[in-house]
Design a protein around this motif. Structure first.
Motif, PDB file in Angstrom:
ATOM      1  N   GLN A   7       0.832  -1.205   0.000  1.00 42.67           N
ATOM      2  CA  GLN A   7       0.000   0.000   0.000  1.00 42.67           C
ATOM      3  C   GLN A   7       0.867   1.255   0.000  1.00 42.67           C
ATOM      4  O   GLN A   7       0.596   2.212  -0.747  1.00 42.67           O
ATOM      5  N   ASN A   8       1.915   1.271   0.824  1.00 40.21           N
ATOM      6  CA  ASN A   8       2.796   2.438   0.883  1.00 40.21           C
ATOM      7  C   ASN A   8       3.540   2.650  -0.430  1.00 40.21           C
ATOM      8  O   ASN A   8       3.731   3.793  -0.856  1.00 40.21           O
ATOM      9  N   GLN A   9       3.969   1.564  -1.070  1.00 41.26           N
ATOM     10  CA  GLN A   9       4.631   1.685  -2.370  1.00 41.26           C
ATOM     11  C   GLN A   9       3.702   2.331  -3.388  1.00 41.26           C
ATOM     12  O   GLN A   9       4.092   3.240  -4.134  1.00 41.26           O
ATOM     13  N   ALA A  10       2.452   1.871  -3.404  1.00 41.01           N
ATOM     14  CA  ALA A  10       1.481   2.405  -4.363  1.00 41.01           C
ATOM     15  C   ALA A  10       1.166   3.868  -4.055  1.00 41.01           C
ATOM     16  O   ALA A  10       1.105   4.711  -4.962  1.00 41.01           O
ATOM     17  N   LEU A  11       0.961   4.169  -2.774  1.00 41.53           N
ATOM     18  CA  LEU A  11       0.617   5.538  -2.373  1.00 41.53           C
ATOM     19  C   LEU A  11       1.773   6.493  -2.669  1.00 41.53           C
ATOM     20  O   LEU A  11       1.557   7.595  -3.200  1.00 41.53           O
ATOM     21  N   ALA A  12       2.994   6.074  -2.348  1.00 37.21           N
ATOM     22  CA  ALA A  12       4.168   6.906  -2.634  1.00 37.21           C
ATOM     23  C   ALA A  12       4.248   7.211  -4.126  1.00 37.21           C
ATOM     24  O   ALA A  12       4.490   8.358  -4.536  1.00 37.21           O
ATOM     25  N   GLY A  13       4.029   6.189  -4.958  1.00 40.01           N
ATOM     26  CA  GLY A  13       4.069   6.381  -6.405  1.00 40.01           C
ATOM     27  C   GLY A  13       3.015   7.359  -6.885  1.00 40.01           C
ATOM     28  O   GLY A  13       3.291   8.246  -7.702  1.00 40.01           O
ATOM     29  N   HIS A  14       1.776   7.203  -6.369  1.00 41.32           N
ATOM     30  CA  HIS A  14       0.689   8.116  -6.760  1.00 41.32           C
ATOM     31  C   HIS A  14       1.031   9.560  -6.397  1.00 41.32           C
ATOM     32  O   HIS A  14       0.838  10.483  -7.210  1.00 41.32           O
ATOM     33  N   LEU A  15       1.516   9.767  -5.174  1.00 42.71           N
ATOM     34  CA  LEU A  15       1.820  11.130  -4.728  1.00 42.71           C
ATOM     35  C   LEU A  15       2.968  11.734  -5.529  1.00 42.71           C
ATOM     36  O   LEU A  15       2.892  12.898  -5.953  1.00 42.71           O
ATOM     37  N   LEU A  16       4.011  10.958  -5.769  1.00 46.28           N
ATOM     38  CA  LEU A  16       5.140  11.489  -6.543  1.00 46.28           C
ATOM     39  C   LEU A  16       4.750  11.744  -7.995  1.00 46.28           C
ATOM     40  O   LEU A  16       5.203  12.726  -8.590  1.00 46.28           O
ATOM     41  N   ASP A  17       3.902  10.894  -8.557  1.00 46.44           N
ATOM     42  CA  ASP A  17       3.401  11.143  -9.918  1.00 46.44           C
ATOM     43  C   ASP A  17       2.651  12.474  -9.967  1.00 46.44           C
ATOM     44  O   ASP A  17       2.818  13.273 -10.902  1.00 46.44           O
ATOM     45  N   MET A  49       8.679   7.083   0.089  1.00 50.53           N
ATOM     46  CA  MET A  49       8.681   8.145  -0.917  1.00 50.53           C
ATOM     47  C   MET A  49      10.113   8.558  -1.269  1.00 50.53           C
ATOM     48  O   MET A  49      10.424   8.802  -2.434  1.00 50.53           O
ATOM     49  N   LYS A  50      10.984   8.632  -0.258  1.00 56.75           N
ATOM     50  CA  LYS A  50      12.389   8.987  -0.514  1.00 56.75           C
ATOM     51  C   LYS A  50      13.037   7.955  -1.437  1.00 56.75           C
ATOM     52  O   LYS A  50      13.707   8.327  -2.418  1.00 56.75           O
ATOM     53  N   ALA A  51      12.822   6.676  -1.157  1.00 58.68           N
ATOM     54  CA  ALA A  51      13.417   5.618  -1.977  1.00 58.68           C
ATOM     55  C   ALA A  51      12.907   5.691  -3.412  1.00 58.68           C
ATOM     56  O   ALA A  51      13.686   5.584  -4.375  1.00 58.68           O
ATOM     57  N   ASP A  52      11.610   5.895  -3.578  1.00 56.27           N
ATOM     58  CA  ASP A  52      10.995   5.985  -4.910  1.00 56.27           C
ATOM     59  C   ASP A  52      11.524   7.222  -5.641  1.00 56.27           C
ATOM     60  O   ASP A  52      11.894   7.163  -6.826  1.00 56.27           O
ATOM     61  N   ALA A  53      11.593   8.357  -4.937  1.00 53.98           N
ATOM     62  CA  ALA A  53      12.056   9.605  -5.555  1.00 53.98           C
ATOM     63  C   ALA A  53      13.500   9.467  -6.042  1.00 53.98           C
ATOM     64  O   ALA A  53      13.859   9.960  -7.119  1.00 53.98           O
ATOM     65  N   GLU A  54      14.325   8.786  -5.266  1.00 59.96           N
ATOM     66  CA  GLU A  54      15.730   8.655  -5.662  1.00 59.96           C
ATOM     67  C   GLU A  54      15.881   7.734  -6.874  1.00 59.96           C
ATOM     68  O   GLU A  54      16.751   7.960  -7.720  1.00 59.96           O
ATOM     69  N   VAL A  55      14.999   6.733  -6.991  1.00 59.30           N
ATOM     70  CA  VAL A  55      14.986   5.898  -8.198  1.00 59.30           C
ATOM     71  C   VAL A  55      14.655   6.760  -9.420  1.00 59.30           C
ATOM     72  O   VAL A  55      15.156   6.521 -10.527  1.00 59.30           O
ATOM     73  N   LEU A 272      -8.076   9.062  -1.893  1.00 61.94           N
ATOM     74  CA  LEU A 272      -6.982  10.003  -2.158  1.00 61.94           C
ATOM     75  C   LEU A 272      -7.559  11.120  -3.023  1.00 61.94           C
ATOM     76  O   LEU A 272      -8.063  10.858  -4.116  1.00 61.94           O
ATOM     77  N   SER A 273      -7.519  12.343  -2.514  1.00 63.99           N
ATOM     78  CA  SER A 273      -8.060  13.474  -3.268  1.00 63.99           C
ATOM     79  C   SER A 273      -7.060  14.608  -3.263  1.00 63.99           C
ATOM     80  O   SER A 273      -6.236  14.744  -2.357  1.00 63.99           O
ATOM     81  N   HIS A 274      -7.132  15.432  -4.317  1.00 69.98           N
ATOM     82  CA  HIS A 274      -6.243  16.587  -4.447  1.00 69.98           C
ATOM     83  C   HIS A 274      -7.095  17.849  -4.548  1.00 69.98           C
ATOM     84  O   HIS A 274      -8.050  17.902  -5.328  1.00 69.98           O
ATOM     85  N   ASN A 275      -6.745  18.845  -3.727  1.00 68.08           N
ATOM     86  CA  ASN A 275      -7.520  20.101  -3.735  1.00 68.08           C
ATOM     87  C   ASN A 275      -6.939  21.104  -4.735  1.00 68.08           C
ATOM     88  O   ASN A 275      -5.772  21.058  -5.051  1.00 68.08           O
TER      89      ASN A 275
END
Length: 275
Positions: A7-17, A49-55, A272-275
């Protein structure tokens, strides 16, 4: 249902995207705030998120508001000079906000000649680690994730401070001096909130759930025999220091956040929503 790691992997990816374009266009490190109450999993999500961002090729640093707590001796002095309840870390006024602001100002200029360091707090011993164990970077980050339990929170109206919210306030802050001082300290945090380019709020379903989540964290510390781990009674008293502003955060932060992640009682993401 997804396990927490997936879940965290997916959420981190969504937020960074979602924030990728803004991060790429930012002329300086993009500062992303991650706000969540105790036990909501913000520290774990920040690491993922840090690990995903660095990739993705974005040098990233994570700053935790918790690491900027004043040392135990400094809080003892505050307890003596201002109010005994300030012995307990956590509420606004117990963080060294100016130090965090100075770290954020220094990070864009980090280099081998001018490395940037920041504190690391040992919750088991309730004080800062020695500076030799502090994190350090010699590269300017592209992304800075700031995570903490009260990020983005604005002071309560004065009228809301009159009635005590729990036994701790009734018995140990009968005149409201402590809660009024803490509320006033939140004003000093507003310059820090303004440094956030975006605010992501991890929204728990309610205060009672937050109590359970935080207690589970403490049970892990007890199992590891951490020096100052709390039993159930001590944990209830500790959390009572946060109840007022936690309820305030649950009620007010979603409306001012850039992104809101909604959780159910078992920490499963339900929205997950964005304002």
């Amino acid at each position: 249902m997804k396990d927490a790691s997936t879940q965290n992997q997916a959420l981190a990816g969504h937020l960074l995207d979602h924030y990728a374009g803004r991060i790429a266009r930012a002329p300086r490190p993009y500062v992303l705030g991650l706000s969540g109450l105790q036990g909501s999993g913000k520290s774990t999500l920040a690491r993922v998120m840090k690990a995903d961002a660095e990739v993705r090729g974005w040098p990233t640093e994570v700053l935790s508001l918790d690491d900027f707590y004043y040392s135990r001796s400094e809080r003892e002095a505050m307890a003596h000079e201002i109010h005994p309840l300030l012995r307990t870390r956590g509420v606004p006024g117990t963080h060294e906000v100016e130090l965090l602001l100075s770290v954020l100002a220094a990070l864009p200029h980090a280099s081998e000649k001018l490395p940037v360091t920041w504190p690391r707090f040992d919750k088991g011993r309730d004080t800062r680690m020695p500076p030799s164990r502090w994190p350090k970077t010699a590269r300017p980050p592209r992304l800075v994730i700031v995570e903490g339990w009260a990020l983005g929170l604005r002071p309560q109206p004065q009228a809301a401070l009159e009635a005590p919210i729990n036994a701790l306030e009734r018995e140990e802050d009968a005149d409201g001096q402590w809660r009024k001082w803490v509320n006033k300290q939140l004003r000093a945090y507003q310059p820090l909130w303004r440094k956030l380019d975006a605010l992501v709020v991890l929204q728990a379903p309610g205060w009672e759930v937050v109590r359970r989540w935080r207690s589970e964290t403490e049970e892990d510390l007890l199992a590891r025999h951490a020096p100052l781990a709390m039993d159930a009674r001590a944990m209830d008293r500790f959390l009572a220091h946060f109840e007022r502003l936690s309820r305030h955060a649950l009620a007010t932060l979603p409306a001012i956040a850039d992104s809101v992640v909604e959780y159910d009682t078992e920490r499963h993401v339900t929205g997950l929503s964005h304002n």
